[in-house]
Motif scaffolding. Structure first.
Motif, PDB file in Angstrom:
ATOM      1  N   THR A  46      28.114 -23.795   7.368  1.00 20.50           N
ATOM      2  CA  THR A  46      27.312 -22.868   6.564  1.00 20.50           C
ATOM      3  C   THR A  46      28.204 -22.183   5.534  1.00 20.50           C
ATOM      4  O   THR A  46      29.437 -22.186   5.655  1.00 20.50           O
ATOM      5  N   VAL A  81      22.231 -16.222   4.699  1.00 14.76           N
ATOM      6  CA  VAL A  81      22.300 -16.967   5.958  1.00 14.76           C
ATOM      7  C   VAL A  81      21.844 -16.044   7.089  1.00 14.76           C
ATOM      8  O   VAL A  81      22.305 -14.916   7.209  1.00 14.76           O
ATOM      9  N   ARG A  98      15.558 -22.672  15.111  1.00 14.79           N
ATOM     10  CA  ARG A  98      15.866 -23.360  13.861  1.00 14.79           C
ATOM     11  C   ARG A  98      16.259 -22.386  12.746  1.00 14.79           C
ATOM     12  O   ARG A  98      16.972 -22.768  11.810  1.00 14.79           O
ATOM     13  N   SER A 102      20.193 -20.593   8.971  1.00 15.81           N
ATOM     14  CA  SER A 102      19.517 -21.171   7.806  1.00 15.81           C
ATOM     15  C   SER A 102      19.447 -20.170   6.665  1.00 15.81           C
ATOM     16  O   SER A 102      19.633 -18.964   6.853  1.00 15.81           O
ATOM     17  N   ASN A 103      19.195 -20.672   5.478  1.00 15.73           N
ATOM     18  CA  ASN A 103      18.963 -19.839   4.292  1.00 15.73           C
ATOM     19  C   ASN A 103      17.594 -19.180   4.438  1.00 15.73           C
ATOM     20  O   ASN A 103      16.601 -19.844   4.740  1.00 15.73           O
ATOM     21  N   GLU A 106      14.724 -20.706   2.684  1.00 19.35           N
ATOM     22  CA  GLU A 106      14.265 -21.972   3.233  1.00 19.35           C
ATOM     23  C   GLU A 106      13.675 -21.778   4.622  1.00 19.35           C
ATOM     24  O   GLU A 106      12.762 -22.498   5.017  1.00 19.35           O
ATOM     25  N   GLY A 107      14.206 -20.799   5.391  1.00 18.51           N
ATOM     26  CA  GLY A 107      13.699 -20.564   6.737  1.00 18.51           C
ATOM     27  C   GLY A 107      12.275 -20.037   6.735  1.00 18.51           C
ATOM     28  O   GLY A 107      11.488 -20.343   7.630  1.00 18.51           O
TER      29      GLY A 107
END
Length: 622
Positions: A46, A81, A98, A102-103, A106-107
């Motif tokens: 990441t 993040v 998940r 993640s960004n 996007e998450g």
């Protein structure tokens, strides 16, 4: 424990850490399921890099976040993040785990624009706060409307600039949904009131009319604006003066009053009006109706009773009528549909014995007898059995109808309103609010006191940071012990063991714990944990743990005093450098001797013999 075997912590010998090695607390320890996931996540893939390279600001923020009972998520770096705690994983539902690493854009793609604005403001050093923010999320694969309280704050990194954004996410969907249901219920109640055959007017403490139902306005025979907002005397200047005195009496005594009076309406019609005024909060609820027909003719009374029957069957509540002694005359359709009974019970006594919960029967009959004796309103809350065999709470309220000539009760007109869901919800909500307020206030008061004293007595920012973190971690460890015990009490051995654990090392035998398994209340547990932290820190810097030969013995016991059992605890250092009594007391000493004494309702004394520091605590266990 004896010196030969040595004290044991977590199943091994207790020693003291090598003070030449910098101490870095494991910020992921006690981080729950999410803390374990963070520990094993491939952060090197990441933008924020491997966990070993994380800056202290990121470590500290993550450590505090993982120990918080409130859903929190940290959006680190320009990419946002995501790092979050266990409560947030519950909020994330099907998207956990998940989302971890993640960004944020996007998450949560369905709210990407919203989060982009949050990142822009937060990384510029600004804060945002939203209350009952409505968003559409796909947490379980389908769209759902959710409401949340959101608070965003920048997290300053070592460069002095925002390194990320910390978000507190508290979902309020249940409350919003409940409030909407309450509004719907109030709308239905308004419909019921407007469907009543009896007029209802609400007055404030100044006898100003603030609301009326449809029947009251119909009886008035004039526009709403000519009545609402005016005092009783302004709206009805020709009313019987005794009526105003009745209202004053009800307000002054807090008891219901009633009367009948002859009234000439502004449009010229003359009627007999029966008034019943009931104190409600700081005002009055006045039920009244035109009883002219009842006074003039018995036939009109029978017609009115028939209309009452039809109206009663139309309303959703249980409506019933009895004679003066409680012998039943009428139950509406809702009674039979709810109870499954095919025949009406003979009397109020049979209703109580056959349908009312056994725990509520005596109170029900007592309230009914009081109402009969005082010719007052009969009102009680009790549980009624349904045809399915379950019990639900009902508000039961009945008004006595009196013979106009004798003033004696002729019959009772009553209604039973289902309040089960509201009562259960209110009790549960109040329980949660009281518990949350108690825990939050106590914790915040402790943290505020520690932070204030630490900052006031520190010689530098670095010293303040080190002392504050150590004290907060000590408080956190004591909280962990109490949490495992549901905050009822804690084992003193566990408290002492947790407090000195950071100062132990393998292969050394320098910390000795001696004492029975004693349960102490939460307040005492937190106070002792803070005191032991201060003593241990002082021992590392100046006392028995500042060389390679010093020893610390912590011993405690319980003795029976005049007012109950008392705890006696002694911290004793030996083998360290020669001790000299300080010229002035530092914050640590004052924390132990003053604050600890107040928190424990006992005494705490520190003495400085040349052989080593000694601290003696004496406090009641109650």
């Amino acid at each position: 424990m004896d010196a030969s075997s040595g004290p044991r912590l977590f199943g091994r010998k207790v020693g003291v850490m090598d003070i030449r090695t910098p101490h870095h607390p494991d910020f992921l320890r006690d981080g729950g399921e999410t803390g374990a996931l963070i520990r094993h996540y491939d952060w090197a893939s990441t933008p924020i890099g491997a966990i070993s390279d994380w800056p202290q600001s990121l470590r500290t923020t993550v450590g505090l976040m993982l120990r918080s009972p409130i859903p929190m998520v940290l959006l680190w770096g320009g990419h946002g993040v995501m790092i979050y705690n266990d409560p947030y994983s519950v909020f994330a539902a099907g998207r956990h785990p998940r989302l971890l690493g993640s960004n944020v854009l996007e998450g949560w793609p369905e709210v990407a624009d919203f989060n982009a604005h949050v990142m822009k403001v937060g990384m510029a050093g600004g804060t945002l706060s939203f209350r009952d923010q409505e968003l559409t999320l796909y947490r379980k694969g389908v769209p759902e409307q959710v409401w949340m309280n959101l608070d965003y704050s920048p997290v300053i990194d070592e460069s002095g600039q925002p390194g990320g954004v910390l978000a507190i996410v508290v979902e309020t969907t249940d409350r919003i949904t409940m409030e909407a249901a309450l509004r719907d219920s109030e709308t239905r109640l308004r419909g019921v009131l407007d469907g009543m055959g009896e007029s209802l007017a609400l007055m404030d403490r100044d006898f100003r009319i603030i609301d009326m139902n449809a029947e009251a306005l119909r009886l008035e025979g004039r526009p709403r604006q000519e009545v609402i907002g005016k005092t009783h005397w302004e709206a009805h200047p020709d009313a019987d003066p005794a009526l105003g005195e009745m209202f004053r009496q009800a307000m002054a005594t807090g008891t219901p009053v009633q009367m009948k009076h002859r009234y000439a309406w502004p449009h010229g019609r003359v009627s007999w009006i029966a008034m019943h005024a009931y104190p409600v909060g700081e005002g009055l609820a006045v039920f009244y109706g035109d009883v002219t027909e009842q006074v003039e003719a018995e036939e009109r009374l029978r017609e009115s009773e028939e209309r009452l029957r039809l109206m009663a069957d139309a309303v959703p509540q249980i409506v019933w009528v009895t004679d003066a002694e409680g012998k039943t005359e009428f139950f509406n359709r809702q009674w039979f549909e709810y109870t499954g009974a095919t025949e009406k019970p003979d009397s109020a006594t049979q209703v109580a014995s056959d349908f009312v919960h056994s725990d509520d029967q005596a109170a029900t009959m007592h309230a009914f007898e009081d109402a009969r004796r005082n010719q007052s309103i009969f009102e009680v809350e009790h549980r009624i059995r349904s045809k399915a065999g379950e019990y639900r709470w009902f508000l039961v309220r009945a008004e006595p109808y009196c013979d106009p000539r004798t003033g004696e009760i002729v019959r009772w007109f009553g209604v039973s309103i289902d309040i089960h869901d509201r009562r259960i919800a209110e009790e549960h909500q109040q329980l949660l609010i009281n518990e949350l307020n108690h825990r939050v206030k106590n914790t915040l008061a402790t943290v505020q006191s520690v932070a204030s004293q630490t900052l006031r007595n520190a010689n530098s920012t670095a010293q303040a940071k080190e002392a504050l973190e150590a004290r907060l971690f000590a408080l956190s460890r004591a909280h962990d012990v109490l949490t495992r015990e549901n905050w009822e009490s804690a084992d003193l051995y566990d408290i002492v063991e947790q407090a000195v654990a950071p100062y132990s090392s393998r292969g050394e035998d320098r910390l000795h714990l001696e004492g029975a398994r004693v349960r102490v209340p939460p307040r005492m547990a937190l106070a002792l944990a803070m005191a032991l932290q201060e003593l241990a820190t002082n021992a590392v810097k100046y006392g028995a743990l500042s060389n390679e030969a010093g020893v610390i013995r912590i011993a405690w016991g319980v003795q029976q005093g005049e007012s109950g059992p008392r705890l006696h605890l002694k911290w004793e250092e030996s083998g360290g450098p020669t001790v000299r009594s300080p010229l002035r007391r530092g914050f640590g000493s004052r924390l132990i001797e003053r604050s600890l004494s107040q928190d424990l309702d006992g005494t705490a004394q520190i003495v400085f013999p040349a052989t080593g520091v000694v601290c003696i605590v004496d406090a009641p266990l109650t």
